[in-house]
Every structure is written in structure tokens, then in C-alpha cells.
Design a protein around this motif. Structure first.
Motif, short mmCIF file in Angstrom:
data_model
loop_
_atom_site.label_atom_id
_atom_site.label_comp_id
_atom_site.label_asym_id
_atom_site.label_seq_id
_atom_site.Cartn_x
_atom_site.Cartn_y
_atom_site.Cartn_z
N LEU A 1 0.81 -1.22 0.00
CA LEU A 1 0.00 0.00 0.00
C LEU A 1 0.84 1.27 0.00
CD1 LEU A 1 -2.94 -1.03 2.34
CD2 LEU A 1 -3.09 -0.42 -0.08
N GLN A 2 2.11 1.16 0.32
CA GLN A 2 2.97 2.35 0.25
C GLN A 2 3.10 2.83 -1.20
OE1 GLN A 2 4.04 -0.66 0.96
NE2 GLN A 2 5.70 -1.17 -0.44
N SER A 3 2.82 1.95 -2.16
CA SER A 3 2.90 2.32 -3.57
C SER A 3 1.55 2.72 -4.15
CB SER A 3 3.46 1.14 -4.39
OG SER A 3 4.76 0.80 -3.96
N ALA A 4 0.51 2.65 -3.34
CA ALA A 4 -0.85 2.88 -3.85
C ALA A 4 -1.26 4.34 -3.69
CB ALA A 4 -1.84 1.95 -3.15
N SER A 5 -0.57 5.25 -4.38
CA SER A 5 -1.00 6.63 -4.41
C SER A 5 -2.26 6.73 -5.26
CB SER A 5 0.09 7.52 -5.00
OG SER A 5 0.29 7.20 -6.36
N MET A 6 -2.97 7.82 -5.13
CA MET A 6 -4.17 8.01 -5.93
C MET A 6 -3.82 7.98 -7.42
SD MET A 6 -6.77 8.36 -3.80
CE MET A 6 -8.10 9.58 -3.94
N ARG A 7 -2.68 8.55 -7.79
CA ARG A 7 -2.26 8.55 -9.19
C ARG A 7 -1.93 7.14 -9.66
NH1 ARG A 7 -1.09 12.62 -12.35
NH2 ARG A 7 -1.03 14.07 -10.58
N THR B 1 -12.95 11.02 -2.47
CA THR B 1 -12.39 12.34 -2.22
C THR B 1 -11.16 12.28 -1.32
OG1 THR B 1 -13.94 12.67 -0.40
CG2 THR B 1 -14.59 13.50 -2.57
N THR B 2 -10.98 11.18 -0.58
CA THR B 2 -9.80 11.03 0.27
C THR B 2 -9.20 9.64 0.07
OG1 THR B 2 -10.97 10.08 2.18
CG2 THR B 2 -10.87 12.50 2.04
N LYS B 3 -7.93 9.54 0.35
CA LYS B 3 -7.24 8.24 0.27
C LYS B 3 -7.83 7.28 1.30
CE LYS B 3 -3.67 5.44 -0.69
NZ LYS B 3 -2.29 5.88 -0.36
N GLN B 4 -8.17 7.79 2.46
CA GLN B 4 -8.75 6.93 3.50
C GLN B 4 -10.06 6.32 3.04
OE1 GLN B 4 -10.76 8.62 6.83
NE2 GLN B 4 -9.69 7.31 8.30
N ALA C 1 -0.66 -6.26 3.63
CA ALA C 1 -0.35 -4.88 3.22
C ALA C 1 -1.11 -3.89 4.09
CB ALA C 1 -0.69 -4.68 1.75
N TYR C 2 -2.36 -4.19 4.39
CA TYR C 2 -3.14 -3.31 5.28
C TYR C 2 -2.55 -3.33 6.69
CZ TYR C 2 -7.03 -1.94 2.26
OH TYR C 2 -7.79 -1.35 1.29
N TYR C 3 -2.15 -4.50 7.13
CA TYR C 3 -1.57 -4.61 8.47
C TYR C 3 -0.29 -3.77 8.57
CZ TYR C 3 0.46 -6.74 12.67
OH TYR C 3 1.03 -6.94 13.90
N THR C 4 0.53 -3.83 7.54
CA THR C 4 1.76 -3.04 7.51
C THR C 4 1.44 -1.55 7.55
OG1 THR C 4 2.90 -4.75 6.24
CG2 THR C 4 3.85 -2.54 6.19
N LEU C 5 0.39 -1.16 6.83
CA LEU C 5 -0.02 0.24 6.82
C LEU C 5 -0.45 0.68 8.22
CD1 LEU C 5 -0.71 2.81 5.14
CD2 LEU C 5 -3.00 1.86 4.87
N ASP D 1 0.96 3.68 10.59
CA ASP D 1 0.03 4.78 10.87
C ASP D 1 -1.22 4.19 11.50
OD1 ASP D 1 -1.47 7.04 11.00
OD2 ASP D 1 -1.36 7.55 8.88
N PRO D 2 -1.21 3.96 12.82
CA PRO D 2 -2.30 3.25 13.49
C PRO D 2 -3.67 3.88 13.33
CG PRO D 2 -0.39 3.46 14.94
CD PRO D 2 -0.13 4.33 13.74
#
Length: 229
Positions: free
Chosen positions: A59-65, A83-86, A141-145, A149-150
Motif C-alpha cells: 500500500l505504500q505504492s498505492a497513491s491516488m495517481r 475524495t480522500t485516500k482513506q 499490506a493493510y496490516y503493515t499500513l 500509521d495506526p
């Protein structure tokens, strides 16, 4: 923290975006002979693009772009629906949970006895085939995220495991009442322990410490010890 896990960033009661996100003069996306936009299909297309990136790159590579590129749509369209990444992360996570639930239902099949149901659920979580490896990697990947950033997913990322754990407790309690599990066993602790063990086994399979068959053998061993009156 903002974000809309339902995938409705518009705030209108219909849940359907208004306006023209496509950028073409007619206000209708090209390539659609009916001239109609399936908004749920658009959200699914974008969310699944994020899940593919999470699986293969993290997920560190999953920018909106990056998600827009993977989905084959414009960045503007991604931002229109999310409208948000979250909001995008939560929507995709919910879809991943739906995929896992569908897999569990297929594996349970005609199983009725508690031992059969518990075995099916825990076995299908282990990364023993292409589908389960993809699902396990994506959850990882979500767990790492969350570790980095808890607060990014607030408490929603913990909901599916809680629901699953509750279902396992129900099955184990039914088995205990039927005399298949010793009365002194704490079925809530047992359910939590089984899920934790399966998660650990899944990581060891993905990491190459053991293969799927060995992981299943370990799971079976522990279930044999539990289902013993």
C-alpha cells in the motif's frame, strides 16, 4: 479524520455522483453505447485496482495517481469517486472482506457439524492456493499500513477479525455443548488462539518457512487436541 467507507463521497441521498467527471463535452463517458454510467462499477474498478497494487507492491505504492493508472482511468475520476485516500482504502478493505467471506462460504459448502465448519473456515484462510495467497498478501499490506500509521483506518480495520472470531466462538460453543470439546475449555480463548495461529502460519507460508500442506497439518493437529471431550 475524513473518508467515506461506503464509497459515497457526494453526500447526496441517492449515493450517485452528480456533475461531469469524464471531461468530455457530452458529459458521458466514452465507450459506453448506452450513455449511462454504472457508478458502483466505477467504484469497484478503482477499489480493485488499489487491491491489486496492495497485493503486488504494498500500500505504500498505492497513491491516488498509481491507482488511477492501474485502473485505466484519470486521476480526476478517482478523486471524484473517492475524495480522500482513506475513503478509498476503507472501500477496498470492505471489498476484500467480501471476497474472503465468499471464499469461506464456498469452503464451508455442505458442512454442518461445528468441527467441519471450523476446519473449513480456518483452512480457507491459509495461503494454500492463488486466491488465498492474494487475499493474505493484501491483508498483510493493510496490516503493515496500520503499523506505520495506526489511526489511518481508525477502528474499522479490526472489525472483520472480530466478527470472524465471534463466529468461531459460536461454533466451538456448540461443539462443547454437544460434548465434543471438554467443558473446562475456554472457547473464547480457543477461538482467538486458533485465529492467531492461522495468521502466523499464513505468514510463515508466504515467507517460505513451510508449505501449505505443512500448515494444514499443524492446524489439524491443534484441532484434534481441541475437539477431544
Amino acid at each position: 479524520m475524513t473518508g467515506n467507507p461506503t464509497g459515497n463521497p457526494t453526500g447526496n441521498p441517492t449515493g450517485k455522483p452528480t456533475g461531469n467527471p469524464t471531461g468530455n463535452p457530452t458529459g458521458k463517458p466514452t465507450g459506453n453505447p448506452t450513455g449511462k454510467v454504472d457508478h458502483e462499477e466505477r467504484r469497484r474498478q478503482i477499489a480493485e485496482a488499489l487491491l491489486r497494487i496492495a497485493d503486488t507492491e504494498g500500500l505504500q505504492s498505492a497513491s491516488m495517481r498509481a491507482v488511477a493508472t492501474e485502473a485505466g482511468v484519470s486521476l480526476r475520476l478517482v478523486q471524484y469517486y473517492f475524495t480522500t485516500k482513506q475513503g478509498l482504502l476503507l472501500d477496498a478493505l470492505a471489498r476484500l472482506g467480501t471476497q474472503l467471506q465468499a471464499r469461506m462460504e464456498r469452503w464451508i459448502g455442505e458442512a454442518r457439524a461445528p468441527r467441519e465448519v471450523v476446519t473449513a473456515i480456518l483452512s480457507c484462510i491459509l495461503p494454500t492456493d492463488a486466491e488465498s495467497r492474494r487475499i493474505t498478501r493484501t491483508y498483510a499490506a493493510y496490516y503493515t499500513l496500520v503499523l506505520s500509521d495506526p489511526e489511518v483506518l481508525e477502528q474499522q480495520a479490526a472489525q472483520p477479525p472480530v466478527v470472524l472470531e465471534g463466529f468461531l466462538v459460536k461454533q466451538l460453543r456448540a461443539a462443547q455443548q454437544a460434548g465434543q470439546i471438554a467443558p473446562e475449555r475456554d472457547v473464547e480463548m480457543a477461538a482467538a488462539g486458533l485465529l492467531a495461529m492461522v495468521n502466523g502460519l499464513g505468514s510463515s507460508v508466504l515467507g517460505g518457512q513451510r508449505d501449505g500442506e505443512q500448515a494444514l497439518a499443524i492446524l489439524t493437529h491443534h484441532l484434534d487436541e481441541l475437539f477431544r471431550p
